[in-house]
Design a protein around this motif. Structure first.
Motif, mmCIF file in Angstrom:
data_model
loop_
_atom_site.group_PDB
_atom_site.id
_atom_site.type_symbol
_atom_site.label_atom_id
_atom_site.label_comp_id
_atom_site.label_asym_id
_atom_site.label_seq_id
_atom_site.Cartn_x
_atom_site.Cartn_y
_atom_site.Cartn_z
ATOM 1 N N MET A 187 37.323 42.679 42.913
ATOM 2 C CA MET A 187 38.687 42.158 43.003
ATOM 3 C C MET A 187 38.888 40.997 42.036
ATOM 4 S SD MET A 187 40.603 40.284 46.206
ATOM 5 C CE MET A 187 39.582 38.814 45.953
ATOM 6 N N SER A 190 39.082 42.238 38.486
ATOM 7 C CA SER A 190 40.329 42.951 38.218
ATOM 8 C C SER A 190 41.515 42.014 38.058
ATOM 9 C CB SER A 190 40.608 43.949 39.347
ATOM 10 O OG SER A 190 41.820 44.619 39.153
ATOM 11 N N ILE A 191 41.490 40.892 38.771
ATOM 12 C CA ILE A 191 42.610 39.942 38.720
ATOM 13 C C ILE A 191 42.888 39.481 37.291
ATOM 14 C CG2 ILE A 191 43.257 37.563 39.309
ATOM 15 C CD1 ILE A 191 42.091 38.054 42.080
ATOM 16 N N ILE A 198 50.223 44.682 39.029
ATOM 17 C CA ILE A 198 50.117 43.619 40.017
ATOM 18 C C ILE A 198 50.005 44.170 41.436
ATOM 19 C CG2 ILE A 198 52.633 43.386 40.179
ATOM 20 C CD1 ILE A 198 49.996 40.565 40.544
ATOM 21 N N LYS A 201 46.504 45.105 42.246
ATOM 22 C CA LYS A 201 45.722 43.904 42.534
ATOM 23 C C LYS A 201 46.006 43.392 43.946
ATOM 24 C CE LYS A 201 45.729 42.406 37.688
ATOM 25 N NZ LYS A 201 46.129 41.341 36.733
ATOM 26 N N ALA A 205 43.429 43.171 47.068
ATOM 27 C CA ALA A 205 43.185 41.917 47.783
ATOM 28 C C ALA A 205 43.380 42.096 49.283
ATOM 29 C CB ALA A 205 44.128 40.828 47.249
#
Length: 263
Positions: A187, A190-191, A198, A201, A205
């Motif tokens: 995570m 990937s951010i 978005i 993401k 999360a």
């Protein structure tokens, strides 16, 4: 190879996938019967068999793709990735409907399945993000098999057996490592990839934080199982692999456990 799937192809594969998982359940539904279990418990076992098959297929196909093609975050989706994701998308859609119909759903399942499907849909529509979705699928499915087998054994009144204990500990350990270490790492990586949508993401999360919440409960289960193990040693109670020992009635926790709030 960049994806050549059109929007029509993607929708057609999704319908085929959801239909195939539904058909598989119907075959299992006609094959497995039991007069000793409640109807809801039988339905739960049947649905978990479908879930086990999905987990194995998803794990194997995603592992082969990752090892063979070494996909990178932010790259355009490939045909292989989209086929795997659509296969899994169809399963989650089927499972959401089936669990609602048979009254097997709960808040945790709704959050998990909705987040997964939104992430899948976003990556398929945008043409990028399937690598993130596929990596999450790959890591999540490691704990799938022991998770469902342990629940099936509990439903079959085999909670107080060595098989159940081993499967539960394997599930808790694998889940804690894969979703407590590798998923948060994925995570965070990937951010910082600007190409990843978005919403992908955000859903990643959401699933990661849900997993971390479950892990806090799993830690308590680990502690409880250790205390139970010590009690069994003191009282000389030995568990068998697939039969319940007649001595389990000596245990203070026998048939007094509350419902676990994990899958």
């Amino acid at each position: 190879m960049v994806s050549t799937l059109s929007a029509f192809d993607k929708f057609g594969l999704f319908v085929a996938s959801a239909g195939a998982w539904t058909a598989l359940f119907l075959v299992i539904d006609r094959t497995i019967t039991s007069k000793n279990l409640k109807r809801k418990d039988v339905d739960d076992i049947k649905n978990r068999i479908v879930s086990i098959l999905h987990g194995l297929i998803a794990l194997v196909t995603s592992a082969i793709h990752i090892i063979k093609d070494n996909p990178a975050y932010g790259n355009p989706n490939t045909r292989t990735q989209e086929i795997i994701i659509i296969m899994s998308f169809g399963y989650f859609f089927y499972d959401m409907i089936a669990c609602a119909y048979y009254k097997l759903t709960d808040t945790g399942l709704i959050i998990h399945h909705t987040s997964a499907m939104l992430g899948y849909l976003t990556s398929l529509v945008n043409g990028v993000g399937c690598t993130d979705s596929l990596m999450g699928l790959y890591l999540a499915e490691y704990s799938n098999l022991p998770m469902h087998l342990r629940k099936i054994l509990r439903t079959l009144n085999l909670r107080y057996t060595l098989s159940y204990e081993v499967l539960e500990l394997a599930y808790l350990a694998i889940y804690s490592v894969s979703r407590g270490i590798f998923c948060p790492k994925m995570m965070i990586e990937s951010i910082f990839i600007p190409q990843t949508p978005i919403l992908v993401k955000l859903m990643m999360a959401a699933l990661t934080f849900q997993s971390l919440h479950y892990i806090t409960e799993m830690i308590q289960i680990f502690r409880k199982r250790y205390q139970e193990f010590r009690e069994r040693r003191v009282k000389g109670v030995k568990f068998h692999w697939l039969t319940v020992s007649k001595d389990v009635s000596k245990l203070s926790y026998y048939q007094k456990e509350s419902r676990q709030k994990i899958f």
